[in-house]
Design a protein around this motif. Structure first.
Motif, PDB file in Angstrom:
ATOM      1  N   ASN A   1       0.822  -1.206   0.000  1.00 43.84           N
ATOM      2  CA  ASN A   1       0.000   0.000   0.000  1.00 43.84           C
ATOM      3  C   ASN A   1       0.857   1.256   0.000  1.00 43.84           C
ATOM      4  O   ASN A   1       1.962   1.279   0.547  1.00 43.84           O
ATOM      5  N   ILE A   2       0.319   2.326  -0.593  1.00 43.29           N
ATOM      6  CA  ILE A   2       1.011   3.600  -0.674  1.00 43.29           C
ATOM      7  C   ILE A   2       1.318   4.131   0.728  1.00 43.29           C
ATOM      8  O   ILE A   2       0.479   4.039   1.640  1.00 43.29           O
ATOM      9  N   ASN A   3       2.519   4.614   0.917  1.00 49.48           N
ATOM     10  CA  ASN A   3       3.009   5.150   2.186  1.00 49.48           C
ATOM     11  C   ASN A   3       3.107   4.093   3.293  1.00 49.48           C
ATOM     12  O   ASN A   3       3.320   4.438   4.460  1.00 49.48           O
ATOM     13  N   GLY A   4       2.968   2.836   2.917  1.00 45.48           N
ATOM     14  CA  GLY A   4       3.103   1.767   3.906  1.00 45.48           C
ATOM     15  C   GLY A   4       4.489   1.714   4.523  1.00 45.48           C
ATOM     16  O   GLY A   4       4.648   1.245   5.649  1.00 45.48           O
ATOM     17  N   GLY A   5       5.475   2.221   3.803  1.00 47.35           N
ATOM     18  CA  GLY A   5       6.843   2.236   4.304  1.00 47.35           C
ATOM     19  C   GLY A   5       7.049   3.170   5.485  1.00 47.35           C
ATOM     20  O   GLY A   5       8.067   3.077   6.189  1.00 47.35           O
ATOM     21  N   LYS A   6       6.107   4.072   5.716  1.00 48.08           N
ATOM     22  CA  LYS A   6       6.198   4.978   6.878  1.00 48.08           C
ATOM     23  C   LYS A   6       5.840   4.274   8.181  1.00 48.08           C
ATOM     24  O   LYS A   6       6.053   4.814   9.266  1.00 48.08           O
ATOM     25  N   VAL A   7       5.267   3.073   8.059  1.00 45.12           N
ATOM     26  CA  VAL A   7       4.778   2.349   9.244  1.00 45.12           C
ATOM     27  C   VAL A   7       5.799   1.314   9.683  1.00 45.12           C
ATOM     28  O   VAL A   7       6.205   0.448   8.908  1.00 45.12           O
ATOM     29  N   GLU A   8       6.207   1.397  10.924  1.00 44.37           N
ATOM     30  CA  GLU A   8       7.065   0.375  11.526  1.00 44.37           C
ATOM     31  C   GLU A   8       6.194  -0.538  12.375  1.00 44.37           C
ATOM     32  O   GLU A   8       5.587  -0.095  13.349  1.00 44.37           O
ATOM     33  N   VAL A   9       6.080  -1.811  11.979  1.00 43.74           N
ATOM     34  CA  VAL A   9       5.269  -2.777  12.717  1.00 43.74           C
ATOM     35  C   VAL A   9       6.139  -3.450  13.760  1.00 43.74           C
ATOM     36  O   VAL A   9       7.171  -4.048  13.437  1.00 43.74           O
ATOM     37  N   ILE A  10       5.733  -3.345  15.022  1.00 45.00           N
ATOM     38  CA  ILE A  10       6.529  -3.837  16.142  1.00 45.00           C
ATOM     39  C   ILE A  10       5.757  -4.929  16.865  1.00 45.00           C
ATOM     40  O   ILE A  10       4.603  -4.722  17.247  1.00 45.00           O
ATOM     41  N   GLN A  11       6.367  -6.096  17.037  1.00 46.51           N
ATOM     42  CA  GLN A  11       5.725  -7.155  17.809  1.00 46.51           C
ATOM     43  C   GLN A  11       5.999  -6.908  19.292  1.00 46.51           C
ATOM     44  O   GLN A  11       7.133  -7.048  19.768  1.00 46.51           O
ATOM     45  N   ALA A  12       4.957  -6.508  20.011  1.00 48.38           N
ATOM     46  CA  ALA A  12       5.086  -6.213  21.436  1.00 48.38           C
ATOM     47  C   ALA A  12       3.698  -6.182  22.051  1.00 48.38           C
ATOM     48  O   ALA A  12       2.689  -6.109  21.350  1.00 48.38           O
ATOM     49  N   ASP A  13       3.652  -6.227  23.371  1.00 46.40           N
ATOM     50  CA  ASP A  13       2.392  -6.135  24.106  1.00 46.40           C
ATOM     51  C   ASP A  13       2.056  -4.662  24.300  1.00 46.40           C
ATOM     52  O   ASP A  13       2.840  -3.906  24.897  1.00 46.40           O
ATOM     53  N   ALA A  14       0.895  -4.244  23.797  1.00 44.92           N
ATOM     54  CA  ALA A  14       0.488  -2.837  23.886  1.00 44.92           C
ATOM     55  C   ALA A  14       0.372  -2.361  25.326  1.00 44.92           C
ATOM     56  O   ALA A  14       0.473  -1.152  25.587  1.00 44.92           O
ATOM     57  N   LEU A  15       0.184  -3.278  26.262  1.00 40.00           N
ATOM     58  CA  LEU A  15       0.051  -2.909  27.666  1.00 40.00           C
ATOM     59  C   LEU A  15       1.364  -2.378  28.246  1.00 40.00           C
ATOM     60  O   LEU A  15       1.364  -1.669  29.248  1.00 40.00           O
ATOM     61  N   HIS A  16       2.495  -2.693  27.577  1.00 45.54           N
ATOM     62  CA  HIS A  16       3.805  -2.324  28.127  1.00 45.54           C
ATOM     63  C   HIS A  16       4.657  -1.485  27.164  1.00 45.54           C
ATOM     64  O   HIS A  16       5.699  -0.964  27.576  1.00 45.54           O
ATOM     65  N   TYR A  17       4.230  -1.327  25.926  1.00 42.42           N
ATOM     66  CA  TYR A  17       5.077  -0.659  24.930  1.00 42.42           C
ATOM     67  C   TYR A  17       5.011   0.862  25.050  1.00 42.42           C
ATOM     68  O   TYR A  17       3.952   1.448  25.291  1.00 42.42           O
TER      69      TYR A  17
END
Length: 320
Positions: free
Chosen positions: A87-103
């Motif tokens: 998708n367009i501008n998808g490169g701006k997104v860094e996907v991080i595997q982590a628990d949202a409760l602690h990130y």
């Protein structure tokens, strides 16, 4: 001790096929796209907590400089990275595997997107995740807090008479309803009564509770309550309007139905923690008839038969 099924609970580990259903929900998708486009300014830094397939991070990336997309489920992390790359501008997104409760992000952000929403703020972890985020963000970066999407949730409860017969099979169970559809199996016995208005940027309790009364508007058999959650995704200050999204209604059956008449007062009491299982509300629920409406004709007859008593009662009422 941890529940061995914790990883299977909705709100902890939502499978990819469930997210496909959410992608196919046109009302939800349009609402979040409009809200994110409104709130995210050009060059902004954005954090999404519980990113799923990455679609809301994609919406943000169209104007943002950088988007941090946090997701715990490894299957969804892989899917989000794959979809965003297409998708367009998808490169701006860094996907991080982590628990949202602690990130926490490595830098301050302007907007936080968190859609861990379920009706009643049950099951999913919207309340604990945002509360935890705010405390840790303040400690690391100080104020101001980012703008939240959604900005607020409004919760209401409504008395209804529900048909729990299914092809002759009687099953008084928790049901879900599309808020946009006409519910022919439900009869409204009164107006929805708001029990919670929660602004995510403001301090809030982790407990959802109510102890109040509802006036019955129609005669019927009160055998269920309808739980309603309306989410304010964004507020447009220029047009003085909001971008809203209703989650599905939940029908909660009562253990003992109550015959009610127009004008009756019903007491409703419950208390549960945000993110708790569905039965946390029903387990704490107490519903009882507080007072019966006295028909006008009966009052008139009483006034004729016992005029002195009636004058005394009405006099006392005026004094109160």
């Amino acid at each position: 001790m941890k529940n061995k099924f914790e990883s299977l609970e909705l709100g902890q580990f939502i499978p990819l096929h469930y997210h496909h259903n959410m992608l196919n929900d046109t009302i939800r998708m349009k609402g979040f796209r409009e809200a994110i486009n409104l709130v995210v300014k050009p060059g902004a830094k954005v954090l999404e907590l519980g990113g799923g397939t990455g679609v809301q991070s994609f919406f943000a990336a169209q104007k943002a400089q950088k988007v941090y997309c946090v997701e715990r489920n490894p299957e969804l992390v892989g899917a989000a990275r794959s979809f965003l790359a297409k998708n367009i501008n998808g490169g701006k997104v860094e996907v991080i595997q982590a628990d949202a409760l602690h990130y926490l992000p490595p830098e301050p952000v302007d907007v936080v997107i968190c859609e861990m929403l379920h009706t009643g703020l049950l099951r999913e972890k919207q309340m604990p995740v945002i509360d935890s985020f705010k405390k840790r963000y303040w400690e690391k970066f100080g104020s101001p807090l980012p703008v939240f999407v959604p900005e607020a949730s409004i919760q209401a409860i409504q008395p209804i008479e529900q048909n729990f017969h299914f092809e002759g099979f009687y099953a008084p169970t928790i049901l879900f309803q599309d808020p946009r559809a006409i519910q022919e199996r439900s009869k409204s016995l009164g107006n929805p009564d708001v029990f919670q208005v929660l602004s995510y940027a403001e301090p809030f309790s982790q407990t959802c509770h109510w102890d109040g009364e509802i006036i019955i508007a129609e005669d019927g058999q009160l055998n269920a309550l309808r739980l309603i959650t309306k989410n304010i995704l964004a507020i447009n200050m220029l047009t003085h309007s909001t971008v809203d999204w209703h989650t599905q209604y939940i029908i909660i059956p009562l253990s003992t139905p109550i015959a009610v008449s127009k004008g009756d007062h019903i007491s409703i009491r419950f208390s549960y923690q945000g993110g708790a299982p569905l039965n946390a509300l029903s387990d704490s629920l107490e519903v009882r008839l507080v007072s019966k409406r006295v028909p006008v004709l009966e009052l008139a007859l009483e006034a004729l038969n016992y005029p002195s008593k009636f004058r005394s009662n009405t006099s006392q009422m005026h004094h109160h």
